[in-house]
Write a protein that holds these residues in place. Structure first.
Motif, PDB file in Angstrom:
ATOM      1  N   CYS B 473       0.834  -1.203   0.000  1.00 25.55           N
ATOM      2  CA  CYS B 473       0.000   0.000   0.000  1.00 25.55           C
ATOM      3  C   CYS B 473       0.867   1.250   0.000  1.00 25.55           C
ATOM      4  CB  CYS B 473      -0.941   0.005   1.201  1.00 25.55           C
ATOM      5  SG  CYS B 473      -2.346  -1.097   0.983  1.00 25.55           S
ATOM      6  N   LYS B 477       0.740   4.116  -2.750  1.00 22.88           N
ATOM      7  CA  LYS B 477       0.397   5.468  -2.323  1.00 22.88           C
ATOM      8  C   LYS B 477       1.408   6.487  -2.847  1.00 22.88           C
ATOM      9  CE  LYS B 477      -0.905   7.663   2.052  1.00 22.88           C
ATOM     10  NZ  LYS B 477      -1.064   7.408   3.487  1.00 22.88           N
ATOM     11  N   TYR B 490      -6.128   3.921   0.838  1.00 25.29           N
ATOM     12  CA  TYR B 490      -6.930   4.502   1.925  1.00 25.29           C
ATOM     13  C   TYR B 490      -8.045   3.566   2.386  1.00 25.29           C
ATOM     14  CZ  TYR B 490      -4.732   9.135   1.793  1.00 25.29           C
ATOM     15  OH  TYR B 490      -3.851  10.171   1.892  1.00 25.29           O
TER      16      TYR B 490
END
Lengths: 140, 511
Positions: B473, B477, B490
């Motif tokens: 992640c 991101k 998110y």
């Protein structure tokens, strides 16, 4: 007949800025698909390669390379409709659709407070329960 | 005198059967006016007679509504708590005017902003927008005035105004309501932008899932052509790609290319559509402009809201919510007020488990964070985003592990393929979440490949899988080109943080 219609569509968009998507929408609407022959004609008219046209056709969900003459029902399966129980309706809708109706998923029809929602042609439906959705599929 | 009955012709009202209700009133001898929607969507089809509302109406209710005995009466609409509590600027006409009536539009202050703007120097128009503090409503919240100033100052005689109406986020429908209910307001906002930056051509890129909005916009543009001249506006229809809501991908799509994201810089304000300086603004941003440019509008706009979030936000209450609809309010209201007091909690009557704010890329928020103030900075500080202002409510039957997987899967399906973190990371994310959720402890087939010589060959524990997911992640991101890959973490990480039990195997055995 097909070639004539295609020529007419291409003529309609001649001289437009960024004409490819509007042309593809019209071809898709007229023939139910954008096949290899249509790609060749469009490429020639716009002076781009067939690969470029095919790249665009294959990128977008709305464009099909093969026609599917079956009636089409789109069921929204995005988060807001999931929160209102859309997933539980899927098995019944699939059973009702069988091979006769093309049932596909769509991610949001903008009816998010009144899901589960569906679309058939340009008609939209909201607050569907299982019976309502099955009826909609059967009548499609 | 025949009774005048007002019923919305908004897509949601139509989907709930408004046409049949309208036909029944017409058959009963009434004059039916089709107006925009008030935004009280749980009451649609909402019938208005002399200011009094009745809903949700069916054709069977017609005689009772007309003789005054209907149990569906809600009293005066503008006194209804859902309406009275709002501060409507962008949606000031909602429920009150016929969407395609130039007469109604002009009678409710339409074109005043454009006329005032055209009497001003273009620089002064940009100054008004700067003064208002208006920030882009598409999600990023970039100050609109600065964007306009950049385009105005950019060299070149050919400039464009592009309206991003590719409202693909689940739980959002405010753009649709503007386009269907008040299309002239959006067009007026574009014409003001064109005057401010010196653009001659505008495009509205609408998603193909909104056939009613497309029809209304086309009709409105045809009706207002002379008022807009010399500025020209054209509707372009999307083709089902979610990523085309990202501005550079949208520009490529308008140019007739694959909707792939462009690297920035160059910014669209410098090199946008066909390489020319381009303003790309969301529907809500442009629809707020006529108010900002009205006399004293900029000052009023700036006086509303909190901190650096100025003005009002049309909040969209959606999903499993009792009173769903459009609630325009100044920034600073708390999330809890929106969900529990205004929205009335869940439609199912069960406890609220989570709300997702800002569409498929927004974080899942736990009820213990309901004190959060609805503004850009407060949400960013809590690792969340307000995005386009959509709030989707879930009750306690929601499986957050499933929703996290859905977020990754959605990203995998909709990724444009341009950058690696999004294209491959999302697929790896789906696989990892499947492993975590199924509790299977077999060697990872990808890790076992010969070329993965750095990967540990031992079977990963559940904890190690979670660490790997968090690592993935982080890569998505910070390594993705646009918000699709960049924000998918998110919902995934927020679900993991607040509801870790939903990622454990035990909870899935029963489902």
């Amino acid at each position: 007949m097909q070639a004539e219609k295609l020529t007419e569509i291409l003529a309609r968009h001649a001289g437009r800025e960024g004409p490819l998507l509007p042309i593809l929408h019209d071809v898709q609407a007229a023939f139910g698909c954008i096949d290899a022959a249509a790609e060749v004609s469009i490429a020639k008219a716009l002076n781009i390669s067939r690969a470029e046209v095919h790249g665009v056709v294959s990128f977008y969900h709305d464009f099909q390379e093969q026609a599917d003459p079956r009636p089409h029902v789109q069921l929204c399966r995005a988060e807001a409709c999931q929160a209102r129980g859309a997933e539980a309706l899927v098995p019944a809708a699939e059973a009702a659709a069988g091979e006769r109706v093309r049932l596909s998923s769509v991610y949001c029809l903008g009816l998010c407070s009144a899901g589960p929602a569906a679309r058939a042609g340009d008609t939209v439906y909201a607050r569907l329960d299982q019976a309502g959705l099955v009826r909609l599929v059967e009548e499609a | 005198m025949a009774t005048v009955v007002r019923i919305s012709d908004d897509a949601l009202a139509l989907a709930c059967g408004a046409d049949a209700v309208a036909a029944a009133f017409a058959a009963a001898g009434c004059v039916v006016e089709r107006v925009s929607s008030w935004g009280m969507q749980w009451l649609e089809p909402l019938v208005e007679i002399a200011g009094k509302g009745f809903g949700p109406a069916t054709p069977d209710d017609v005689s009772a509504i007309l003789d005054g005995s209907s149990a569906k009466a809600i009293g005066a609409i503008d006194a209804h708590p859902f309406i009275a509590g709002q501060q409507r600027l962008t949606f000031a006409r909602a429920g009150k005017t016929r969407p395609l009536s130039l007469e109604d539009y002009a009678a409710t202050g339409g074109w005043a902003g454009l006329n005032r703007a055209r009497a001003m120097a273009s620089q002064a128009v940009v100054d008004d927008v700067l003064q208002s503090g208006l920030r882009g409503r598409g999600g990023a919240g970039f100050p609109a005035g600065i964007k306009w100033k950049t385009v105005a100052d950019a060299p070149g005689s050919r400039k464009y105004i592009v309206c991003n109406a590719d409202e693909g986020d689940s739980g959002t429908f405010a753009d649709r309501m503007v386009m269907e209910g008040d299309p002239f307001q959006l067009i007026e906002g574009m014409a003001i932008a064109a005057h401010a930056v010196g653009a001659g051509q505008g495009y509205i890129y609408v998603r193909s899932e909104y056939p009613h909005a497309i029809a209304k916009l086309n009709a409105a543009i045809a009706l207002s052509r002379e008022i807009l001249a010399p500025f020209r506006v054209e509707v372009r229809v999307g083709a089902g790609a979610y990523v085309c809501g990202e501005e550079t991908s949208l520009l490529n799509s308008l140019e007739g290319k694959r909707g792939e994201v462009r690297a920035k810089p160059p910014l669209p304000a410098h090199e946008g559509l066909f390489g020319c300086p381009t303003v790309v603004n969301n529907v809500l941003t442009l629809a707020a402009i006529p108010h900002v440019l009205s006399d004293g509008g900029a000052r009023l706009y700036n006086s509303l809201g909190v901190d650096r979030s100025k003005g009002t936000m049309p909040v969209q209450l959606a999903g499993n919510i009792l009173h769903g609809g459009l609630y325009e309010v100044a920034f600073g209201i708390t999330l809890g007020e929106l969900v529990n007091e205004i929205g009335g909690g869940t439609a199912s009557g069960r406890p609220v488990k989570a709300v997702q704010v800002g569409g498929p890329l927004g974080a899942y928020i736990h009820p213990h964070q309901f004190h959060l103030s609805f503004d850009y900075e407060a949400f960013a500080a809590a690792d969340a985003l307000i995005g386009h202002g959509g709030i989707v409510v879930f009750d306690d039957t929601a499986d957050m592990g499933h929703l996290a997987r859905f977020a990754m899967e959605f990203c995998a399906v909709e990724s444009c393929g341009k950058c690696t973190p999004c294209r491959i990371g999302s697929t790896r994310g789906v696989e990892l979440l499947d492993r975590i959720r199924s509790g299977v402890r077999t060697p990872d087939p990808v890790g076992a490949l010969a070329q993965m010589h750095n990967a540990p060959k031992a079977v990963r524990t559940a904890e190690q899988d979670i660490v790997l997911l968090e690592d993935l992640c982080e890569t998505m991101k910070f390594g993705s080109l646009c918000a699709l890959g960049g924000f998918t973490p998110y919902p995934v990480l927020s679900a993991l943080r607040h509801w870790p039990q939903d990622f454990q195997r035990e909870t899935h055995d029963g489902i």
